[in-house]
Design a protein around this motif. Structure first.
Motif, mmCIF file in Angstrom:
data_model
loop_
_atom_site.group_PDB
_atom_site.id
_atom_site.type_symbol
_atom_site.label_atom_id
_atom_site.label_comp_id
_atom_site.label_asym_id
_atom_site.label_seq_id
_atom_site.Cartn_x
_atom_site.Cartn_y
_atom_site.Cartn_z
ATOM 1 N N VAL A 100 0.832 -1.202 0.000
ATOM 2 C CA VAL A 100 0.000 0.000 0.000
ATOM 3 C C VAL A 100 0.864 1.249 0.000
ATOM 4 N N ASN A 101 0.320 2.321 -0.585
ATOM 5 C CA ASN A 101 1.003 3.616 -0.597
ATOM 6 C C ASN A 101 0.022 4.729 -0.247
ATOM 7 N N GLU A 102 -0.827 5.103 -1.208
ATOM 8 C CA GLU A 102 -1.729 6.229 -1.020
ATOM 9 C C GLU A 102 -2.794 5.925 0.040
ATOM 10 N N THR A 103 -3.025 6.906 0.900
ATOM 11 C CA THR A 103 -4.017 6.757 1.965
ATOM 12 C C THR A 103 -4.960 7.951 1.962
ATOM 13 N N ILE A 104 -6.266 7.676 1.936
ATOM 14 C CA ILE A 104 -7.268 8.728 1.949
ATOM 15 C C ILE A 104 -8.313 8.389 3.004
ATOM 16 N N ALA A 105 -8.560 9.299 3.928
ATOM 17 C CA ALA A 105 -9.605 9.098 4.938
ATOM 18 C C ALA A 105 -10.961 9.393 4.311
ATOM 19 N N LEU A 106 -11.866 8.424 4.374
ATOM 20 C CA LEU A 106 -13.219 8.584 3.839
ATOM 21 C C LEU A 106 -14.159 9.044 4.957
ATOM 22 N N PRO A 107 -15.339 9.578 4.603
ATOM 23 C CA PRO A 107 -16.266 10.044 5.644
ATOM 24 C C PRO A 107 -16.651 8.932 6.622
ATOM 25 N N ALA A 108 -16.572 9.245 7.893
ATOM 26 C CA ALA A 108 -16.942 8.280 8.936
ATOM 27 C C ALA A 108 -18.462 8.135 8.991
ATOM 28 N N PHE A 109 -18.912 7.005 9.534
ATOM 29 C CA PHE A 109 -20.350 6.785 9.714
ATOM 30 C C PHE A 109 -20.579 5.895 10.924
ATOM 31 N N THR A 110 -21.818 5.832 11.368
ATOM 32 C CA THR A 110 -22.195 5.005 12.523
ATOM 33 C C THR A 110 -23.237 3.991 12.102
ATOM 34 N N HIS A 111 -23.036 2.749 12.505
ATOM 35 C CA HIS A 111 -24.025 1.692 12.264
ATOM 36 C C HIS A 111 -24.528 1.209 13.621
ATOM 37 N N VAL A 112 -25.855 1.139 13.774
ATOM 38 C CA VAL A 112 -26.455 0.787 15.059
ATOM 39 C C VAL A 112 -26.956 -0.650 15.030
ATOM 40 N N PHE A 113 -26.439 -1.457 15.935
ATOM 41 C CA PHE A 113 -26.927 -2.819 16.148
ATOM 42 C C PHE A 113 -27.916 -2.794 17.308
ATOM 43 N N SER A 114 -28.518 -3.939 17.569
ATOM 44 C CA SER A 114 -29.487 -3.998 18.665
ATOM 45 C C SER A 114 -28.823 -3.806 20.024
ATOM 46 N N HIS A 115 -27.543 -4.148 20.147
ATOM 47 C CA HIS A 115 -26.900 -4.116 21.457
ATOM 48 C C HIS A 115 -25.702 -3.172 21.543
ATOM 49 N N TYR A 116 -25.321 -2.510 20.449
ATOM 50 C CA TYR A 116 -24.282 -1.481 20.529
ATOM 51 C C TYR A 116 -24.242 -0.667 19.245
ATOM 52 N N ARG A 117 -23.560 0.495 19.329
ATOM 53 C CA ARG A 117 -23.336 1.357 18.174
ATOM 54 C C ARG A 117 -21.899 1.164 17.697
ATOM 55 N N LEU A 118 -21.710 1.156 16.400
ATOM 56 C CA LEU A 118 -20.377 0.983 15.843
ATOM 57 C C LEU A 118 -20.010 2.231 15.039
ATOM 58 N N ASP A 119 -18.999 2.959 15.515
ATOM 59 C CA ASP A 119 -18.471 4.112 14.790
ATOM 60 C C ASP A 119 -17.373 3.623 13.849
ATOM 61 N N VAL A 120 -17.581 3.840 12.561
ATOM 62 C CA VAL A 120 -16.678 3.296 11.544
ATOM 63 C C VAL A 120 -15.905 4.424 10.865
ATOM 64 N N SER A 121 -14.578 4.261 10.801
ATOM 65 C CA SER A 121 -13.708 5.188 10.066
ATOM 66 C C SER A 121 -13.149 4.445 8.863
ATOM 67 N N PRO A 122 -13.708 4.646 7.667
ATOM 68 C CA PRO A 122 -13.182 3.960 6.478
ATOM 69 C C PRO A 122 -11.927 4.683 5.964
ATOM 70 N N ILE A 123 -10.956 3.906 5.550
ATOM 71 C CA ILE A 123 -9.708 4.467 5.017
ATOM 72 C C ILE A 123 -9.412 3.798 3.684
ATOM 73 N N LEU A 124 -9.237 4.594 2.655
ATOM 74 C CA LEU A 124 -8.967 4.089 1.316
ATOM 75 C C LEU A 124 -7.468 4.018 1.081
ATOM 76 N N PHE A 125 -7.008 2.837 0.727
ATOM 77 C CA PHE A 125 -5.627 2.629 0.312
ATOM 78 C C PHE A 125 -5.661 2.366 -1.191
ATOM 79 N N ASP A 126 -5.473 3.418 -1.968
ATOM 80 C CA ASP A 126 -5.607 3.299 -3.423
ATOM 81 C C ASP A 126 -4.314 2.785 -4.040
#
Length: 348
Positions: free
Chosen positions: A279-305
């Motif tokens: 891997v070389n190039e790194t780009i931070a993509l917009p974060a998002f939250t996914h809600v499960f029945s028993h917890y919330r998951l904060d996701v930080s996607p990172i693109l390695f182009d």
């Protein structure tokens, strides 16, 4: 026939849902599949998934013979993937133990993975016309209000009362229609918020309506704050537009599904990515939250182009470089599919 069933069936004849996709034909396989899909999911969402599922796997035997990846791909987006695995395993057991059919016996049905007493009752009542009560969420709400039963319906004591009432009201005649009718009443009239009491055939005898308790019955579960977890999803894309996917393990959320590799956080993402690809190039993509029945998951996607495969990982069965065409037919968690759809122009 008791007054509750009489009035409900009269209402159903004029207002009930009779054109749902699993009603034509209303055989045991289609009833079972619909009942599993409808757990924690609304009819408007399930209808399209049901149609696609039965087009690809029209019989119990075809489901039993299908590869798990194909079953999960058809289920992708419905969530609660454990339901799909239980469905698949139950179909295999029916082939092994019941001549490729769902048994017409309550205890034998309940012994199958993912089938509880209410689901078994729905199969027997709707597919075979046998007199068995059901007690799904909609029915619990109807009976709780009608009889004025206070207390959390999820507790064993209250649930026992509701089963007795459900059995009391279930008629020996037109059992299939009655079963659909009481589910319809809960789904379309006796809804959770702002029930449509003037349209209800049971309003004159309903305790909650009489005493002004529709806003407090059923009794809500005690509030519980759900925790928040964080993860970094690694989107490694090569020069051909392929993305590296990793099959998740048998435990935990999204078990067995293909997903993006993950790291604990953005700080450890690059190190994790280098273990999987060049891997070389790194780009931070917009974060998002996914809600499960028993917890919330904060996701930080990172693109390695412009990543490239590591030769040492070429024979790893749980790692796969996939293009848009392959991804479109795979079982992916809904938020991962949505994220990749934005990058690869595939259907979400």
């Amino acid at each position: 026939m008791n007054p509750f069933a009489t009035e409900l069936l009269r209402w159903f004849d004029h207002h009930g849902r009779k054109d749902l996709p699993w009603q034509h034909p209303r055989d045991a396989y289609r009833v079972w599949l619909s009942e599993i899909m409808l757990q924690q999911t609304q009819v408007v969402t399930v209808a399209g998934y049901f149609q696609r599922f039965v087009e690809r796997l029209p019989t119990l035997r075809s489901l039993a013979e299908a590869h798990e990846d194909d079953v999960l791909a058809l289920w992708s987006g419905l969530g609660y993937y454990r339901r799909a695995r239980f469905l698949h395993r139950a179909a295999q057991l029916c082939v092994e133990q019941h001549h490729g059919e769902l048994p017409r016996d309550l205890d034998a049905l309940v012994a199958l993975p993912g089938i509880g007493r209410s689901t078994a009752g729905a199969i027997l009542a709707q597919a075979y016309g046998m007199r068995f009560p059901i007690l799904d969420g909609n029915v619990k709400r109807v009976l709780t209000r009608y009889h004025g039963i206070a207390g959390d319906p999820g507790t064993s004591a209250i649930e026992k009362q509701l089963w007795l009432r459900a059995d009391e009201h279930t008629p020996a005649e037109r059992t299939a229609d009655y079963t659909q009718a009481i589910m319809d009443l809960g789904a379309t009239v006796c809804v959770r918020s702002r029930p449509l009491c003037p349209l209800c055939p049971q309003a004159t005898r309903c305790v909650a309506h009489r005493d002004g308790l529709t806003a407090v019955l059923p009794t809500a579960k005690p509030g519980k704050k759900i925790p928040t977890r964080t993860t970094a999803m690694l989107v490694m894309r090569d020069g051909k537009g392929r993305v590296l996917l990793e099959r998740r393990g048998p435990q935990g959320v999204w078990s067995g599904l293909w997903s993006l590799p993950e790291a604990e956080d953005a700080g450890t993402a690059a190190e994790r990515a280098r273990q999987l690809a060049n891997v070389n190039e790194t780009i931070a993509l917009p974060a998002f939250t996914h809600v499960f029945s028993h917890y919330r998951l904060d996701v930080s996607p990172i693109l390695f182009d412009h990543a490239s495969p590591l030769r040492a990982l070429g024979d790893k069965p749980d790692l796969r470089w996939c293009d848009a065409t392959a991804i479109a037919g795979m079982g992916l968690p809904a938020p991962v599919r949505t994220l990749l759809a934005q990058l690869l122009e595939i259907p979400a």
